[in-house]
Design a protein around this motif. Structure first.
Motif, PDB file in Angstrom:
ATOM      1  N   TRP A   1       3.337  10.868  -2.623  1.00 31.88           N
ATOM      2  CA  TRP A   1       3.071   9.963  -3.736  1.00 31.88           C
ATOM      3  C   TRP A   1       4.098   8.828  -3.776  1.00 31.88           C
ATOM      4  O   TRP A   1       5.301   9.051  -3.843  1.00 31.88           O
ATOM      5  N   GLY A   2       3.616   7.594  -3.734  1.00 33.59           N
ATOM      6  CA  GLY A   2       4.488   6.439  -3.853  1.00 33.59           C
ATOM      7  C   GLY A   2       5.149   5.995  -2.560  1.00 33.59           C
ATOM      8  O   GLY A   2       5.817   4.953  -2.540  1.00 33.59           O
ATOM      9  N   ALA A   3       4.994   6.755  -1.482  1.00 35.25           N
ATOM     10  CA  ALA A   3       5.596   6.371  -0.200  1.00 35.25           C
ATOM     11  C   ALA A   3       4.737   5.326   0.490  1.00 35.25           C
ATOM     12  O   ALA A   3       3.513   5.292   0.315  1.00 35.25           O
ATOM     13  N   ARG A   4       5.368   4.484   1.293  1.00 28.82           N
ATOM     14  CA  ARG A   4       4.623   3.489   2.059  1.00 28.82           C
ATOM     15  C   ARG A   4       3.605   4.194   2.952  1.00 28.82           C
ATOM     16  O   ARG A   4       3.908   5.195   3.603  1.00 28.82           O
ATOM     17  N   LEU A   5       2.392   3.667   2.995  1.00 32.25           N
ATOM     18  CA  LEU A   5       1.412   4.212   3.920  1.00 32.25           C
ATOM     19  C   LEU A   5       1.905   4.068   5.352  1.00 32.25           C
ATOM     20  O   LEU A   5       2.527   3.067   5.709  1.00 32.25           O
ATOM     21  N   THR A   6       1.629   5.058   6.164  1.00 35.04           N
ATOM     22  CA  THR A   6       1.950   5.011   7.582  1.00 35.04           C
ATOM     23  C   THR A   6       0.659   4.850   8.376  1.00 35.04           C
ATOM     24  O   THR A   6      -0.439   5.140   7.869  1.00 35.04           O
TER      25      THR A   6
ATOM     26  N   PHE B   1       0.836  -1.200   0.000  1.00 35.84           N
ATOM     27  CA  PHE B   1       0.000   0.000   0.000  1.00 35.84           C
ATOM     28  C   PHE B   1       0.873   1.254   0.000  1.00 35.84           C
ATOM     29  O   PHE B   1       1.679   1.456   0.911  1.00 35.84           O
ATOM     30  N   CYS B   2       0.695   2.095  -1.030  1.00 35.82           N
ATOM     31  CA  CYS B   2       1.450   3.343  -1.186  1.00 35.82           C
ATOM     32  C   CYS B   2       0.492   4.528  -1.205  1.00 35.82           C
ATOM     33  O   CYS B   2      -0.684   4.395  -1.566  1.00 35.82           O
ATOM     34  N   SER B   3       1.028   5.675  -0.875  1.00 34.87           N
ATOM     35  CA  SER B   3       0.218   6.895  -0.880  1.00 34.87           C
ATOM     36  C   SER B   3      -0.036   7.373  -2.304  1.00 34.87           C
ATOM     37  O   SER B   3       0.849   7.325  -3.166  1.00 34.87           O
ATOM     38  N   THR B   4      -1.239   7.859  -2.548  1.00 29.68           N
ATOM     39  CA  THR B   4      -1.579   8.495  -3.820  1.00 29.68           C
ATOM     40  C   THR B   4      -1.920   9.962  -3.595  1.00 29.68           C
ATOM     41  O   THR B   4      -2.551  10.599  -4.443  1.00 29.68           O
ATOM     42  N   ARG B   5      -1.485  10.459  -2.439  1.00 23.36           N
ATOM     43  CA  ARG B   5      -1.768  11.848  -2.117  1.00 23.36           C
ATOM     44  C   ARG B   5      -0.458  12.627  -2.029  1.00 23.36           C
ATOM     45  O   ARG B   5       0.363  12.549  -2.926  1.00 23.36           O
TER      46      ARG B   5
END
Length: 345
Positions: free
Chosen positions: A254-259, A247-251
């Protein structure tokens, strides 16, 4: 460990920390354990108890109660888990006779089920809630939480290698998908790694959350969750990390692992829109990722009538029970889960 000679320990905390170092635990992790365990030791000394070896369950319970006046509940749970792991290890090496934290931690784990004032949401109402979530990433995240009982940190720690999905197009697009050896021959399965700790590198990436499981858990993925995960992977951005988080951020990131914080913000947004979250509201009122774990526990346990299987899936069962269900994973846990899991689509 249990077959070893009893350890002759003058300072059990130092002994435990040294062994953590031998096992490769990061210095920051050891420092966090030392801070908590020394605080526990000081608490016992104030009560006239000479060291952790002489503490009983009531002393441990009193220590946990004292933490609640100073720390958030999540932090209290983390500190209690540190103390429990310390006692468990020292018992295994023969330095201590028993682990007085066992019942304390079990009571904390089960408190989610014992709260009679907690908001109760029916499956049909949750189905309406999920229907309003159209963003493929958000939908996949929320369905994963709702249908697996994962803790938010465990969800964030998932990598592509931890998911085996029987969807041809997805497999072709992501060669790293489901490459864990334990997933061989197990289609539509999530692998949850217990050996992930805050501040330590796993799969080449330092993690910001810990997995709070004692052993590997293999979670079945039903048809509904499989479709949501496949839809997400079809639009998932390139990840910033070589660990290839699921799961990565789309906000903004962008592209970072969700925290965990990102996930909580997302859940809060949708829960607020549904009238299930109010600023200043407590756990009995507000719907959070932790509530989704409660929802999973309550509804799947009611449907299966098998508390052991639900505890296995939650990752908070005793070792002997885990061994039983892991051995019969294909014809016991998976079948019972797929026959009884609720539909939210």
């Amino acid at each position: 460990m249990s077959d070893a000679e009893p350890a002759d320990v003058e300072d059990p905390i130092t002994y435990f920390l040294e062994d953590m170092g031998y096992h490769g635990k990061h210095e920051r992790t050891r420092a966090a354990y030392e801070r908590v365990l020394r605080g526990f030791e000081a608490f016992l000394a104030d009560r006239g108890i000479t060291g952790p070896a002489n503490a009983d369950r009531r002393a441990c319970l009193a220590w946990v109660a004292s933490l609640r006046g100073e720390y958030a509940e999540s932090t209290v749970a983390t500190y209690a888990s540190y103390c429990n792991r310390f006692y468990s290890y020292m018992t295994q090496v023969g330095a201590f006779d028993a682990n007085p934290m066992t019942l304390v931690v079990e009571e904390m784990d089960e408190s989610i089920d014992a709260d009679p004032t907690r908001r109760e949401i029916t499956v049909s109402r949750m189905r309406e809630f999920v229907a309003g979530i159209t963003h493929p990433g958000d939908r996949a995240v929320l369905l994963t939480l709702l249908k697996t009982g994962l803790r938010v940190g465990e969800l964030c720690n998932l990598d592509l290698r931890d998911l085996r999905l029987s969807h041809g197009g997805v497999r072709d697009a992501y060669p790293d998908l489901g490459t864990r050896g334990r997933l061989d021959g197990r289609p539509d399965t999530l692998f949850v790694d217990p050996d992930i700790s805050t501040g330590e590198a796993t799969n080449g990436e330092v993690r910001s959350a810990s997995n709070k499981r004692k052993r590997v858990t293999l979670l079945p993925v039903d048809r509904e969750l499989r479709a949501a995960l496949a839809a997400w992977l079809a639009v998932r951005p390139d990840a910033r990390s070589d660990a290839e988080p699921l799961f990565c951020s789309t906000r903004d990131a962008w592209g970072a692992r969700l925290t965990p914080e990102m996930v909580r913000e997302t859940v809060t947004k949708y829960a607020r829109d549904a009238g299930w979250y109010r600023t200043g509201g407590g756990a009995s009122e507000n719907v959070t990722p932790h509530y989704f774990r409660h929802f999973f526990t309550t509804h799947l346990r009611d449907r299966t009538g098998d508390r052991g299987i639900v505890k296995y899936l939650r990752g908070d069962v005793a070792a002997d029970v885990i061994d039983t269900y892991t051995h019969n994973w294909g014809d016991r846990v998976r079948d019972v889960y797929l026959e009884n899991v609720y539909s939210l689509g």
